[in-house]
Design a protein around this motif. Sequence first.
Motif, PDB file in Angstrom:
ATOM      1  N   MET A   1       0.841  -1.184   0.000  1.00 25.06           N
ATOM      2  CA  MET A   1       0.000   0.000   0.000  1.00 25.06           C
ATOM      3  C   MET A   1       0.883   1.243   0.000  1.00 25.06           C
ATOM      4  O   MET A   1       1.928   1.271   0.648  1.00 25.06           O
ATOM      5  CB  MET A   1      -0.923   0.013   1.226  1.00 25.06           C
ATOM      6  CG  MET A   1      -1.739   1.290   1.359  1.00 25.06           C
ATOM      7  SD  MET A   1      -2.698   1.372   2.870  1.00 25.06           S
ATOM      8  CE  MET A   1      -3.991   0.211   2.440  1.00 25.06           C
ATOM      9  N   LEU A   3       1.043   5.295   0.899  1.00 24.27           N
ATOM     10  CA  LEU A   3       0.450   6.393   1.645  1.00 24.27           C
ATOM     11  C   LEU A   3       1.233   7.668   1.353  1.00 24.27           C
ATOM     12  O   LEU A   3       2.425   7.632   1.055  1.00 24.27           O
ATOM     13  CB  LEU A   3       0.493   6.124   3.154  1.00 24.27           C
ATOM     14  CG  LEU A   3      -0.060   4.803   3.691  1.00 24.27           C
ATOM     15  CD1 LEU A   3       0.163   4.729   5.197  1.00 24.27           C
ATOM     16  CD2 LEU A   3      -1.534   4.651   3.363  1.00 24.27           C
ATOM     17  N   ARG A   8      -4.109   7.096   2.483  1.00 24.05           N
ATOM     18  CA  ARG A   8      -4.121   6.204   1.329  1.00 24.05           C
ATOM     19  C   ARG A   8      -4.040   6.982   0.018  1.00 24.05           C
ATOM     20  O   ARG A   8      -4.768   7.964  -0.181  1.00 24.05           O
ATOM     21  CB  ARG A   8      -5.398   5.359   1.343  1.00 24.05           C
ATOM     22  CG  ARG A   8      -5.544   4.416   0.144  1.00 24.05           C
ATOM     23  CD  ARG A   8      -6.917   3.774   0.117  1.00 24.05           C
ATOM     24  NE  ARG A   8      -7.067   2.783   1.168  1.00 24.05           N
ATOM     25  CZ  ARG A   8      -6.828   1.490   1.019  1.00 24.05           C
ATOM     26  NH1 ARG A   8      -6.410   1.023  -0.151  1.00 24.05           N
ATOM     27  NH2 ARG A   8      -7.001   0.652   2.023  1.00 24.05           N
ATOM     28  N   SER A  50      -2.422  -5.368   6.790  1.00 22.29           N
ATOM     29  CA  SER A  50      -3.835  -5.221   6.442  1.00 22.29           C
ATOM     30  C   SER A  50      -4.688  -4.949   7.672  1.00 22.29           C
ATOM     31  O   SER A  50      -5.705  -4.254   7.590  1.00 22.29           O
ATOM     32  CB  SER A  50      -4.339  -6.479   5.738  1.00 22.29           C
ATOM     33  OG  SER A  50      -3.807  -6.578   4.439  1.00 22.29           O
ATOM     34  N   TYR A  53      -3.989  -1.061   8.125  1.00 23.65           N
ATOM     35  CA  TYR A  53      -4.208  -0.109   7.036  1.00 23.65           C
ATOM     36  C   TYR A  53      -5.224  -0.578   5.998  1.00 23.65           C
ATOM     37  O   TYR A  53      -5.629   0.203   5.143  1.00 23.65           O
ATOM     38  CB  TYR A  53      -2.883   0.203   6.340  1.00 23.65           C
ATOM     39  CG  TYR A  53      -1.903   0.917   7.234  1.00 23.65           C
ATOM     40  CD1 TYR A  53      -1.957   2.293   7.391  1.00 23.65           C
ATOM     41  CD2 TYR A  53      -0.921   0.216   7.927  1.00 23.65           C
ATOM     42  CE1 TYR A  53      -1.054   2.963   8.210  1.00 23.65           C
ATOM     43  CE2 TYR A  53      -0.018   0.858   8.753  1.00 23.65           C
ATOM     44  CZ  TYR A  53      -0.090   2.233   8.891  1.00 23.65           C
ATOM     45  OH  TYR A  53       0.804   2.884   9.713  1.00 23.65           O
ATOM     46  N   ALA A  57      -2.352  -3.771   1.821  1.00 23.45           N
ATOM     47  CA  ALA A  57      -1.177  -3.720   2.692  1.00 23.45           C
ATOM     48  C   ALA A  57      -0.695  -5.110   3.078  1.00 23.45           C
ATOM     49  O   ALA A  57      -0.083  -5.292   4.128  1.00 23.45           O
ATOM     50  CB  ALA A  57      -1.481  -2.905   3.939  1.00 23.45           C
ATOM     51  N   VAL A  61       3.833  -1.405   3.765  1.00 22.30           N
ATOM     52  CA  VAL A  61       3.350  -0.048   3.485  1.00 22.30           C
ATOM     53  C   VAL A  61       4.535   0.845   3.143  1.00 22.30           C
ATOM     54  O   VAL A  61       5.608   0.734   3.746  1.00 22.30           O
ATOM     55  CB  VAL A  61       2.599   0.532   4.707  1.00 22.30           C
ATOM     56  CG1 VAL A  61       2.194   1.983   4.455  1.00 22.30           C
ATOM     57  CG2 VAL A  61       1.369  -0.302   5.033  1.00 22.30           C
ATOM     58  N   ASN A  63       5.194   4.971   2.973  1.00 24.60           N
ATOM     59  CA  ASN A  63       4.591   6.246   3.351  1.00 24.60           C
ATOM     60  C   ASN A  63       5.531   7.377   2.959  1.00 24.60           C
ATOM     61  O   ASN A  63       6.650   7.476   3.459  1.00 24.60           O
ATOM     62  CB  ASN A  63       4.317   6.284   4.855  1.00 24.60           C
ATOM     63  CG  ASN A  63       3.636   7.584   5.271  1.00 24.60           C
ATOM     64  OD1 ASN A  63       2.898   8.185   4.485  1.00 24.60           O
ATOM     65  ND2 ASN A  63       3.891   8.034   6.481  1.00 24.60           N
TER      66      ASN A  63
END
Length: 781
Positions: A1, A3, A8, A50, A53, A57, A61, A63
């Motif tokens: 994922m 960010l 998100r 997961s 988030y 994910a 992740v 970010n």
Amino acid sequence: MVLVNGKRRHRSSVISFIGGGVSDGSQGPDISVIPAIAIKQLEILRDGASAQYGSDAVAGVMNFRLKQDSDGGSLDVKLGQTFEGDGDFYQVAGNIGMPLTGHGFINASIEYRQVKPFSRSVQKNDAAELIANGNNAVANPAQTWGSAEVLNDVKTFINMGLDLKNDKEWYAFGNYAERRVETGFSFRNPNKRGGVFGKALNLAGADFDANGNAIPFLVDSDNNTITREQIVDENDFIRTDLDEQGWIHRYDRLVADVTPDGMSGNCPQTDANNNGGLNIYDTEGLNTVIANPNCFVYNDMFPGGFTPLFGSDLSDSSLVTGIRGILGNDMTWDVSIGFGRNEADFYINNTVNASMGPYSPTRFRPGTYIQQEQNINADFTYILNTDIEQHIAAGFEWHKEQFEVQAGEDASWQPGVFVDQGFSIGSNGFSGFSPNVTGKWDQSNTSLYADYEAQVTNELLLGAAIRWENYDTFSAATNYKLSAGWKVNTVVALRATHSTGVRAPTPGQSNISNITTLLDNGILIDRGTIPPTNAVAMHYGGEALTPEKSKNYNVGAVITMDRLQFFIDAYQIDFEDRITQSADIQLTAQEAQALEDSGFSGASGLRSFRFYVNDFNTTTQGVDIVATYPFSIAGGHSELSLIYNYNTTEVTYFNPVTLDDLRIRQIEDSMPSQRGNISWRHIQGAWRILLRGNYFSDYWLAHVGDSNLTLEPSAELTLDAEIAYSFGSNGQYNFVVGAENLFNNFPDTNPYSALTGAKYPENSPMGNAGGTYYIRLGYNF
């Protein structure tokens, strides 16, 4: 994922159709729209997340934290090219911080970039043969393999914050980006490209050898079948295509009769019994047809064939805003709303809608993909005042995503008046989206999560998280995560996590239609991608997509000895019901026509199709190692760093109805099992030096242009180097000279280059540009 500032990031609207078996069907965020100059730091969580988030994910992740400076800024100019003298690029980027009243900040970044294409191609056999036979209109190379051209690439990002007093803060950030990307497609041979120049005719069944393998025939210019023993010079004969049923083909010239009734022009057309056609090697007959005003062949418009130029105008925008604050001394809260949009407006030039004959345009707008997402988040943390330090986090998320396909212009998908004479429908290379396959598809989900962490002793940290997600298109799912950290002593710290995860299929994966042109045994064919719920797909096992499910196990250690820091993580991720494209499924003429009748423009010319499936499970195991060691040398400061990854994937279950051995091996072996780099950074007064060695092990792949051609490129090592000098008061000016792949190393030469036109493997991890050098001038204020 992915960010940005902890929120998100929305997906790209573009779905990968030719990902080398690894990323086929992926639809992830486009992080290339984030200007590098806007980033303060990148945070990476390598555990399954997961439960914290949500969907996507499953493996961790990323970010991106944006800069928050309220004053100062920087300007950076970079330009360079490859060692081969092509692929020129330049980039200008700027960042500035400004106050927002006396209690906040505005930090703005912009980047502008242009990249010229480069070619790593050789002339294809069929194009070289055309030139040798006197066709001087064929380009050299006829087909370009290399990099796309990037035009007017503009990226902007703004990050803002304002202290509202009373322990509250307002924040907002967003971006706008746009660019045009253009690349060449496969060469259309002016003799044999079916549906445009040539018409393939079934002749006879092929012979089979003692092992049951079909033996293709050759035919001479009078259509007499000959054996291999009779061949004196293969250039004197017409190679034939062998299909799965063991039939061989003859190619005749595809000639349109442009008289009102389509029958009165005395044009040489092939009848149902394969009689009356114009042989593709009959040059005199071709000239007669071109001179006849009642007849039309595309050789008159494109005597050397053509290579479509495909591109898209891409735009990306987002806006997130919220308020966060502190209640008392123990609780924090954060409420936000976000919106993201990504659009790809496609175009294709230097091609035709063959069914329109001489009335066809050569430039088309085949349609648009749009991805839109909305998010509402509420997050809370609370510190429990007990004998041990305890943290509780909880929150809510509502997420909606919508995928839209907009119709192309009429000429890109409508059948022309010559469709009944055997000419293909739609803009050749990328057929337009007809109104029958357009629409908007969306899905939304609501999530609740809780996260608990306790410092049980000074040495032991325990944590647990749980998340419940409910999709309007699927049943609800609950995921959890358990974690522990143990500081063994001042040198060693251990940690371990176990988590479950889920990744929902996107509306785009569930509903998209597409036509891709590829080589198959050296012959250019059209392959379709259709929704898994289409009646034709369901006949071959297609069904509505369901979420992927995962179990993630991770153990790691941090070792600190004086200046040496050493991080090691071992992991295993078990996936069930993974989503990928199915194996190629051969279409019958009736099925192809059924797709055409349902509005799938150009389907009547398809040879095969794919759809997205959930039909396989995998186990991925790996080890990550990161080490750093700072030291002093010659009065300067140096640091050595090592990054290494070992990773393998095994398919533990698959459905042989929808996946085959080729797709399985692509999933398992198309990526190197080992990657790593070692870097040395040194600062000596105003000078900075960087040396970095990059390594990846050998791998296997099926050529992107023809999956029947498999390669096993060897391991490779490249070296990057950079030297920088700071000058001016306080060193605010920086001049940098550098090179990536300093010794101009290339991947192993493609043994099928004369067939595909690609000099090197298209999916090599090191790319095929060779070395690149650059200079950069920076100014900080």
